[in-house]
Design a protein around this motif. Structure first.
Motif, PDB file in Angstrom:
ATOM      1  N   LYS A  49       0.430  -3.299  -3.177  1.00  0.00           N
ATOM      2  CA  LYS A  49       0.148  -2.092  -3.957  1.00  0.00           C
ATOM      3  C   LYS A  49       0.327  -0.877  -3.070  1.00  0.00           C
ATOM      4  O   LYS A  49      -0.248  -0.801  -1.985  1.00  0.00           O
ATOM      5  CB  LYS A  49      -1.286  -2.162  -4.482  1.00  0.00           C
ATOM      6  N   SER A  50       1.146   0.089  -3.539  1.00  0.00           N
ATOM      7  CA  SER A  50       1.333   1.307  -2.752  1.00  0.00           C
ATOM      8  C   SER A  50       0.086   2.178  -2.879  1.00  0.00           C
ATOM      9  O   SER A  50      -0.631   2.126  -3.874  1.00  0.00           O
ATOM     10  CB  SER A  50       2.591   2.054  -3.196  1.00  0.00           C
ATOM     11  N   PHE A 102       3.625  -4.554  -6.772  1.00  0.00           N
ATOM     12  CA  PHE A 102       4.469  -5.738  -6.847  1.00  0.00           C
ATOM     13  C   PHE A 102       3.584  -6.968  -6.701  1.00  0.00           C
ATOM     14  O   PHE A 102       2.562  -6.917  -6.007  1.00  0.00           O
ATOM     15  CB  PHE A 102       5.516  -5.752  -5.723  1.00  0.00           C
ATOM     16  N   VAL A 103       3.966  -8.056  -7.354  1.00  0.00           N
ATOM     17  CA  VAL A 103       3.259  -9.316  -7.189  1.00  0.00           C
ATOM     18  C   VAL A 103       4.250 -10.384  -6.756  1.00  0.00           C
ATOM     19  O   VAL A 103       5.423 -10.355  -7.146  1.00  0.00           O
ATOM     20  CB  VAL A 103       2.497  -9.771  -8.458  1.00  0.00           C
ATOM     21  N   ILE A 104       3.759 -11.281  -5.948  1.00  0.00           N
ATOM     22  CA  ILE A 104       4.529 -12.439  -5.520  1.00  0.00           C
ATOM     23  C   ILE A 104       3.900 -13.617  -6.255  1.00  0.00           C
ATOM     24  O   ILE A 104       2.684 -13.849  -6.144  1.00  0.00           O
ATOM     25  CB  ILE A 104       4.455 -12.618  -3.980  1.00  0.00           C
ATOM     26  N   LYS A 105       4.721 -14.326  -7.067  1.00  0.00           N
ATOM     27  CA  LYS A 105       4.207 -15.429  -7.888  1.00  0.00           C
ATOM     28  C   LYS A 105       4.905 -16.719  -7.505  1.00  0.00           C
ATOM     29  O   LYS A 105       6.117 -16.738  -7.280  1.00  0.00           O
ATOM     30  CB  LYS A 105       4.458 -15.148  -9.372  1.00  0.00           C
ATOM     31  N   LYS A 147       2.737   4.057   2.313  1.00  0.00           N
ATOM     32  CA  LYS A 147       1.601   3.212   2.666  1.00  0.00           C
ATOM     33  C   LYS A 147       1.431   2.198   1.545  1.00  0.00           C
ATOM     34  O   LYS A 147       1.528   2.546   0.364  1.00  0.00           O
ATOM     35  CB  LYS A 147       0.361   4.093   2.785  1.00  0.00           C
ATOM     36  N   ALA A 148       1.225   0.936   1.915  1.00  0.00           N
ATOM     37  CA  ALA A 148       0.990  -0.110   0.921  1.00  0.00           C
ATOM     38  C   ALA A 148       0.051  -1.141   1.518  1.00  0.00           C
ATOM     39  O   ALA A 148      -0.008  -1.316   2.739  1.00  0.00           O
ATOM     40  CB  ALA A 148       2.302  -0.768   0.506  1.00  0.00           C
ATOM     41  N   VAL A 149      -0.682  -1.816   0.649  1.00  0.00           N
ATOM     42  CA  VAL A 149      -1.611  -2.856   1.080  1.00  0.00           C
ATOM     43  C   VAL A 149      -1.226  -4.153   0.386  1.00  0.00           C
ATOM     44  O   VAL A 149      -1.044  -4.192  -0.832  1.00  0.00           O
ATOM     45  CB  VAL A 149      -3.072  -2.481   0.738  1.00  0.00           C
TER      46      VAL A 149
END
Length: 196
Positions: free
Chosen positions: A101-102, A87-90, A110-112
């Motif tokens: 990113k999972s 996913f991106v936050i724009k 888990k995601a970073v």
């Protein structure tokens, strides 16, 4: 429920939404929303802080996030064509603010999340959930793995089961951006919805 300790250096992008004291925010999906997943985000005392509206016919599942004055802060979008869910936050100018990113996890999720804080520091927050994703800790590995937020998904209320609605309580440490933590929580919810 004890609050989290303050972080050594502020973490975030939206200065007016950085927690000044230990805070708990509540994310609640709107029942039978016709615009896709939409959320009310409030402090535990009921004070609204963010509105999230989903778009019905969006391939990326785009969600628009506004503050309570109606200012468009950012969009949450799923990026396609990645091996792991991303996913991106724009921002309103379509510039990337954060990426979530999972990662592979044998048990749980888990995601970073990576982004640049307003002070110019590159940030990397790790979100690890339990097997059923009912709880998750968000930690700052660069600052020794300190917990900056904790997600608790309240399960099994009759209304939630009947309407497929979720409610999340998120404890946030002082010095941490509540808007970005809310965005990470929404990404977790979207990923869980996909796997159903």
């Amino acid at each position: 429920m004890a609050g989290l300790a303050p972080v050594p250096a502020p973490i975030g992008v939206y200065a007016n939404l950085i927690a000044q004291a230990p805070e708990t925010i509540v994310l609640k999906e709107k029942v039978l929303s016709l615009t896709g997943d939409s959320f009310h985000i409030k402090l535990a005392n009921g004070t609204p802080i963010l509105q999230v509206e989903g778009k019905v016919m969006s391939i990326s599942g785009r969600k628009k996030v506004r503050d309570m004055a109606g200012n468009h802060l950012f969009d949450i979008c799923k990026e396609l064509l990645h091996l792991h869910t991303t996913f991106v936050i724009k921002d309103p100018q379509d510039q990337k603010v954060m990426e979530v990113k999972s990662k592979f996890a044998l048990f749980g999720s888990k995601a970073v999340a990576t982004f640049t804080s307003s002070n110019g520091k590159q940030e990397e927050l790790l979100m690890k959930g339990n097997f059923f994703d009912t709880t998750a800790d968000i930690t700052d590995e660069a600052q020794g793995g300190i917990v900056v937020a904790q997600i608790d998904r309240k399960l099994l209320s009759g209304k939630d089961i009947f309407f497929g609605q979720q409610t999340y309580a998120v404890k946030i440490a002082p010095g941490v951006d509540m808007a970005l933590i809310a965005a990470m929580c929404i990404c977790l919810d979207e990923k869980n919805n996909e796997s159903k």
